[in-house]
Design a protein around this motif. Structure first.
Motif, PDB file in Angstrom:
ATOM      1  N   ILE A 721       0.861  -1.182   0.000  1.00  7.94           N
ATOM      2  CA  ILE A 721       0.000   0.000   0.000  1.00  7.94           C
ATOM      3  C   ILE A 721       0.897   1.231   0.000  1.00  7.94           C
ATOM      4  CG2 ILE A 721      -1.849   1.230   1.204  1.00  7.94           C
ATOM      5  CD1 ILE A 721      -2.472  -1.400   2.650  1.00  7.94           C
ATOM      6  N   SER A 722       0.788   2.060  -1.021  1.00  8.44           N
ATOM      7  CA  SER A 722       1.625   3.261  -1.126  1.00  8.44           C
ATOM      8  C   SER A 722       0.878   4.444  -0.522  1.00  8.44           C
ATOM      9  CB  SER A 722       1.971   3.543  -2.587  1.00  8.44           C
ATOM     10  OG  SER A 722       2.753   4.724  -2.688  1.00  8.44           O
ATOM     11  N   VAL A 723       1.558   5.059   0.490  1.00  8.12           N
ATOM     12  CA  VAL A 723       0.952   6.199   1.164  1.00  8.12           C
ATOM     13  C   VAL A 723       1.928   7.362   1.064  1.00  8.12           C
ATOM     14  CG1 VAL A 723      -0.096   7.068   3.261  1.00  8.12           C
ATOM     15  CG2 VAL A 723      -0.179   4.607   2.764  1.00  8.12           C
ATOM     16  N   PRO A 724       1.584   8.412   0.335  1.00 10.23           N
ATOM     17  CA  PRO A 724       2.512   9.535   0.189  1.00 10.23           C
ATOM     18  C   PRO A 724       2.680  10.302   1.496  1.00 10.23           C
ATOM     19  CG  PRO A 724       0.405  10.073  -0.768  1.00 10.23           C
ATOM     20  CD  PRO A 724       0.327   8.627  -0.381  1.00 10.23           C
ATOM     21  N   ALA A 725       3.725  11.052   1.567  1.00 13.25           N
ATOM     22  CA  ALA A 725       3.974  11.870   2.757  1.00 13.25           C
ATOM     23  C   ALA A 725       2.779  12.792   2.986  1.00 13.25           C
ATOM     24  CB  ALA A 725       5.252  12.678   2.580  1.00 13.25           C
ATOM     25  N   GLY A 726       2.334  12.766   4.196  1.00 13.39           N
ATOM     26  CA  GLY A 726       1.181  13.595   4.540  1.00 13.39           C
ATOM     27  C   GLY A 726      -0.132  13.081   3.976  1.00 13.39           C
ATOM     28  N   GLY A 727      -0.055  11.955   3.272  1.00 19.41           N
ATOM     29  CA  GLY A 727      -1.262  11.415   2.645  1.00 19.41           C
ATOM     30  C   GLY A 727      -1.982  10.401   3.514  1.00 19.41           C
ATOM     31  N   SER A 728      -3.145  10.031   3.082  1.00 19.55           N
ATOM     32  CA  SER A 728      -3.980   9.099   3.847  1.00 19.55           C
ATOM     33  C   SER A 728      -4.688   8.152   2.902  1.00 19.55           C
ATOM     34  CB  SER A 728      -5.012   9.861   4.683  1.00 19.55           C
ATOM     35  OG  SER A 728      -5.804   8.972   5.416  1.00 19.55           O
ATOM     36  N   VAL A 729      -4.774   6.912   3.291  1.00 20.24           N
ATOM     37  CA  VAL A 729      -5.464   5.872   2.511  1.00 20.24           C
ATOM     38  C   VAL A 729      -6.551   5.273   3.400  1.00 20.24           C
ATOM     39  CG1 VAL A 729      -5.233   3.630   1.382  1.00 20.24           C
ATOM     40  CG2 VAL A 729      -3.455   5.367   1.106  1.00 20.24           C
ATOM     41  N   PRO A 730      -7.772   5.143   2.888  1.00 14.08           N
ATOM     42  CA  PRO A 730      -8.806   4.504   3.710  1.00 14.08           C
ATOM     43  C   PRO A 730      -8.547   3.008   3.836  1.00 14.08           C
ATOM     44  CG  PRO A 730      -9.654   4.944   1.521  1.00 14.08           C
ATOM     45  CD  PRO A 730      -8.304   5.585   1.574  1.00 14.08           C
ATOM     46  N   LEU A 731      -8.885   2.493   4.974  1.00 20.53           N
ATOM     47  CA  LEU A 731      -8.800   1.057   5.196  1.00 20.53           C
ATOM     48  C   LEU A 731     -10.179   0.575   5.634  1.00 20.53           C
ATOM     49  CD1 LEU A 731      -7.287  -1.631   5.533  1.00 20.53           C
ATOM     50  CD2 LEU A 731      -6.808  -0.962   7.897  1.00 20.53           C
ATOM     51  N   TYR A 732     -10.721  -0.356   4.862  1.00 21.38           N
ATOM     52  CA  TYR A 732     -12.030  -0.924   5.180  1.00 21.38           C
ATOM     53  C   TYR A 732     -11.834  -2.315   5.752  1.00 21.38           C
ATOM     54  CZ  TYR A 732     -13.494   2.765   1.988  1.00 21.38           C
ATOM     55  OH  TYR A 732     -13.681   3.971   1.361  1.00 21.38           O
ATOM     56  N   VAL A 733     -12.521  -2.590   6.850  1.00 27.39           N
ATOM     57  CA  VAL A 733     -12.481  -3.905   7.481  1.00 27.39           C
ATOM     58  C   VAL A 733     -13.905  -4.461   7.476  1.00 27.39           C
ATOM     59  CG1 VAL A 733     -11.904  -5.228   9.532  1.00 27.39           C
ATOM     60  CG2 VAL A 733     -10.570  -3.198   8.939  1.00 27.39           C
ATOM     61  N   ARG A 734     -14.089  -5.569   6.801  1.00 22.98           N
ATOM     62  CA  ARG A 734     -15.411  -6.203   6.726  1.00 22.98           C
ATOM     63  C   ARG A 734     -15.417  -7.455   7.588  1.00 22.98           C
ATOM     64  NH1 ARG A 734     -17.728  -7.439   0.888  1.00 22.98           N
ATOM     65  NH2 ARG A 734     -16.170  -9.130   0.912  1.00 22.98           N
ATOM     66  N   VAL A 735     -16.385  -7.507   8.527  1.00 18.48           N
ATOM     67  CA  VAL A 735     -16.519  -8.639   9.433  1.00 18.48           C
ATOM     68  C   VAL A 735     -17.795  -9.389   9.078  1.00 18.48           C
ATOM     69  CG1 VAL A 735     -16.612  -9.376  11.838  1.00 18.48           C
ATOM     70  CG2 VAL A 735     -15.373  -7.288  11.224  1.00 18.48           C
ATOM     71  N   GLN A 736     -17.655 -10.678   8.772  1.00 19.54           N
ATOM     72  CA  GLN A 736     -18.808 -11.517   8.458  1.00 19.54           C
ATOM     73  C   GLN A 736     -19.016 -12.498   9.605  1.00 19.54           C
ATOM     74  OE1 GLN A 736     -19.039 -13.093   4.446  1.00 19.54           O
ATOM     75  NE2 GLN A 736     -17.428 -11.675   3.762  1.00 19.54           N
TER      76      GLN A 736
END
Length: 908
Positions: A721-736
């Motif tokens: 997962i590439s995250v630039p400086a100062g950047g943000s990536v959403p992370l989704y967690v799905r629980v079944q």
């Protein structure tokens, strides 16, 4: 004694009556009996709630029954006798009645006797339209009658059976004839024998008419006329009458009990001297003069006409007529039947004869009427006030009013209707005039149980109290009076109705909120509401302790939001002890406050956590925090207030730092089986690009955890997962969560994010906590109808029943949530057209010592089920867990517990 011919379900009615269960007139076929239960409780969040069950509808089926009078149980015991010359026609008068609960066609036949001397000829049945026992011009022959159900004016009809004695038949012989009626549903009435005697002596006929001939209303004057002639073979002589001089022919009529004769009767005869007479005891007679009036029927008082003469003075062909008028009392209840028959005494030349006329019956018809008015004053003229819900309701005349109400609140107007008719009746309630958006509902007088369908039956002169509950929309305000009219309409006479007026003089906003820094909410001073500014590094977070105070008048919940620089985020965490420090363990973030009651003592504290993106340039960054009413949401329609909201502002001063953040921790609830998705932010707060990986999560309960950065492509683990400086990536967690998981099970999973930089590494974690839940109080209702009081099932869903059948309603209230409920009261109203038989209740899941209690007013409780329930009554059931003998806030219904109520009623 009147006999009832029965078949099938109606036989149950008589059997039940014989064992002491009083039944009203059978409910008409096709009537729908509706029933819906309700429950009132306090939920696990401490909020009062009301829920209703599904509605159960039972349709009353048709039963068949008829009577024919007068009765003649056998040829040897005829119910009426007529004498005439050979070759003459005799007339037998009968009344045919449909005593079932639906329209029926009754076939009529006239079998002749076998234990007599001869057969009559030309036997024909005629409908006797005026019920005078004679065949008049225009009256037609019939072979059947179609009659409406019992209790309606057209449920009975008069007939005359005409039959001829063959010429040359010797005097002294007789013939027997029977009138048999057969219902289209099967039952028959076959014991109505009559006899025709052949005579050569004098024979006086006697007929009687009543005008009007059918149902009458209170205050009506009935004119009775007795008439006849000498159709025999010789002149008639007189008889001696106690109290009167000489001998003569006496026409005697006992005044029906309750009727009043206010004017002198009239009469004439074709021979002899006519005298109008009366008797106080039915035996001793005297001349009647105006000074003796009025005469009131009591079962003995009689009026009559005495035709005096010497010897055989009343020749063949001579006729007579006698009339009198009697007034129906104004207080006569519906269903009262004024039945009357007269007698004629004379001497046929050899012995005294007594001839009885046909009978006349004038039932008092229902005269439906209704009055409805303010609570306790159904006919108006109200004064004073009462409290209902949150408001004082003033009463004046036929109007009730509330001076001012708050938007989003509930107003309750209580009413009382009175059955001002003369018969038991049910009433349809309706309302009109409520402004658009207002939701109004009729409730029983307990202010909780919903009313469905008509109310009643209410006895004549009886009162029935009920309420109208109206929920005012959250955004509605008005400076002019809002008028709501309540109308009660008779079901027996739909043209009879009455209305009363309810006023809400003004509606003001019931919503307001104050958002402020911790310690300043609700003080009325907006100058100290803004939180102080704060300094922080990029990629970190700043906490702002705040509080929310509901300064309105209604319970409300509020949505929390923030206005931030681009890329920033904010989360709101409950601060349970209002100390401005994040609680341990960290609670789940929220976006809504939940219900907050009005008043500063009910303030809620939160920590607004503002996330600063990594790489954010140093400097001052203005932010604002906002609360918005979740109830008062209208943006500003004319005549409606804008949404209730408040905003505070502050500044975040930012410096650059490096690092990796996986935020926030999440928690939520899900059913089993079920799926829930959590959203997190993976933020590079450093000053270089990072490559991030997240390993798979293992569940202790076999749950499935899947990860994604786009919300569409899912895998057990992530890498690259590439995250630039100062950047943000959403992370989704799905629980079944699979099926079969117990309510209340909870699992916390830890997510670990590992970042690789050109030089060095960093990591961060976040948790997701998932809990299995259900709903809260679930209320279901079912019904089974039984044939009478037997165990034979009439209909497994209670969709059909006959009069006399019993319906068993079963109400199940279950706590399907994860939290405990308190003050749980299940209520079930007695449906219209039914009579209470019995009730019982059981409880499970409450633990030892819990006891089922019953009430018929929601206030007084008993461990013993009631033995009766009045019309319109309500049965309440609860479980006493604290042992104080009543149902209150100390009685707890645990998760998984249930109450089962069984109500048995009988269809009228």
């Amino acid at each position: 004694m009147r006999r009832i011919k029965l078949k099938g379900p109606l036989a149950i009615l008589v059997a039940l009556a014989l064992i002491g269960i009083a039944l009203a007139q059978p409910t008409p076929a096709g009537t729908s009996i509706s029933n819906q239960a309700s429950a009132r409780y306090v939920d696990s969040a401490g909020q009062p709630r009301t829920t209703t069950s599904n509605q159960v509808v039972t349709v009353v089926q048709q039963v068949y029954s008829l009577t024919i009078t007068p009765n003649g149980s056998s040829e040897a015991l005829p119910g009426q006798t007529r004498s005439a010359l050979p070759g003459a026609t005799v007339y037998f008068a009968y009344t045919v009645s449909n005593t079932g609960n639906g329209t029926d066609t009754i076939a009529l036949t006239t079998p002749q006797g076998t234990a007599d001397n001869f057969n009559l000829t030309g036997v024909t049945v005629y409908r006797d339209d005026n019920c005078n026992g004679a065949l008049d011009a225009g009256e037609t022959a019939v072979s059947s009658l179609t009659l409406s159900h019992q209790g309606t004016p057209s449920s009975s009809a008069c007939v005359v059976v005409a039959a001829t004695i063959p010429a040359g038949t010797p005097a002294g012989q007789y013939a027997n004839l029977n009138l048999v009626g057969t219902s289209s549903g099967g039952p028959s009435d076959s014991d109505n024998w009559a006899r025709a005697n052949v005579t050569a002596a004098a024979a006086l006929t006697a007929n009687k008419s009543a005008s009007p001939s059918g149902p009458v209303t209170p205050g009506t004057t009935i004119t009775y006329t007795i008439f006849g002639q000498n159709t025999g073979g010789s002149a008639a002589s007189g008889v001696s009458v106690p109290g009167l001089s000489g001998s003569g022919i006496l026409i005697r009529d006992i005044i029906p009990a309750g009727l009043e004769v206010n004017s002198l009767p009239t009469g004439s005869a074709g021979a002899g001297t006519v005298q109008i007479v009366y008797s106080a005891d039915g035996t001793n007679w005297a001349p009647l003069t105006a000074s003796n009036l009025p005469l009131v029927g009591n079962g003995s008082v009689a009026v009559g006409m005495f035709i005096s003469g010497s010897g055989a003075f009343f020749p063949q062909g001579a006729s007579y007529t006698f009339s009198f008028q009697a007034r129906v009392p104004l207080s006569a209840p519906a269903g009262t039947a004024y039945t009357n028959a007269a007698t004629v005494r004379f001497n046929d030349g050899t012995q005294q004869q007594v001839v009885t006329t046909n009978g006349t019956t004038n039932p008092v018809a229902a005269s439906p009427n209704v009055a409805v008015g303010p609570y306790g004053y159904p006919t108006g003229g109200a004064t004073g006030s009462y409290t209902a819900g949150s408001y004082t309701v003033g009463r004046s005349g036929d109007t009730q009013s509330i001076t001012s109400a708050y938007s989003g609140s509930v107003v309750i107007f209580r009413h009382t209707l009175r059955n001002t008719g003369n018969a038991a009746d049910s009433f349809t309630l309706s309302h009109s005039g409520a402004p658009s958006g207002w939701v109004c509902q009729f409730l029983a007088d307990d202010l909780t149980t919903p009313l469905s369908g008509p109310v009643g039956p209410v006895s004549a002169g009886g009162d029935y109290s009920f309420a109208l509950r109206c929920a005012i929309p959250a955004g509605y305000t008005a400076t002019t009076a809002q008028t709501i009219t309540v109308t009660a309409t008779s079901q027996a006479g739909p043209t009879q109705s009455d209305s009363t007026t309810n006023l809400v003089q003004a509606v003001v906003s019931g919503y307001a909120v104050d958002l402020a820094r911790l310690g300043s909410g609700g003080d009325g001073d907006p100058s100290n509401d803004n939180p102080p500014s704060a300094s922080a590094n990029p990629g970190t977070q700043v906490n702002f302790p705040i509080e929310v105070v509901n300064t309105g008048n209604n319970p409300d919940s509020f949505n929390l939001s923030a206005t931030l620089p681009s890329g920033w985020s904010a989360l709101f965490y409950p601060d349970a002890n209002c100390d401005g420090v994040m609680d341990t363990p960290t609670p789940s973030p929220i976006t809504n406050t939940g219900v907050i009651n009005p008043g500063g003592a009910n303030r809620r504290c939160y920590i607004a956590v503002v996330q600063i993106p990594g790489g954010t340039a140093p400097g001052a960054n203005p932010i604002s925090l906002r609360v918005d009413s979740a109830t008062d949401t209208d943006p500003g329609t004319p005549g409606i207030q804008p949404a209730s909201s408040d905003t505070v502002s502050t500044t975040v001063n930012v410096n650059l730092v490096v690092g990796l953040a996986l935020d926030p921790d999440r928690s939520g609830t899900v059913t089993s089986p079920g799926t829930i998705t959590y959203t997190h932010n993976l933020t590079n707060t450093g000053n270089a690009n990072a490559t991030v990986s997240i390993p798979a999560v293992t569940s202790a309960y076999g749950w499935t955890y899947e990860l994604s950065t786009d919300g569409s492509t899912w895998s057990a683990s992530l890498s690259g997962i590439s995250v630039p400086a100062g950047g943000s990536v959403p992370l989704y967690v799905r629980v079944q969560v699979p099926g079969g998981q117990p309510i209340g099970r909870s699992e916390t999973a830890t997510l670990t994010a590992n970042a690789t930089y050109p030089s060095g590494t960093a990591s961060d974690t976040a948790t997701v906590t998932t809990t299995i839940v259900g709903g809260e109080l679930n209320l279901t209702k079912s019904a089974v109808s039984y044939a009478g009081a037997t165990t034979t099932v009439r209909h497994p869903s209670g969709a059909q029943a006959y009069p006399g059948d019993q319906i068993v309603y079963t109400v199940v209230a279950s706590n399907i949530g994860t939290g405990s409920l308190t003050n749980v009261r299940v209520s079930d109203p007695l449906p219209a057209h039914t009579t209470f038989v019995s009730a019982s209740a059981t409880a499970s899941g409450f633990g030892s010592g819990a006891q089922v209690l019953y009430s018929t007013n929601g206030t007084t409780w008993s461990t013993t089920p009631p033995t009766s329930l009045p019309t319109g009554g309500i049965l309440y059931v609860g479980v006493d867990t604290d042992g104080n003998g009543t149902i209150d806030g100390g009685d707890v219904m645990p998760a998984g517990a249930s109450i089962t109520l069984s109500l048995r009623v009988q269809v009228q």
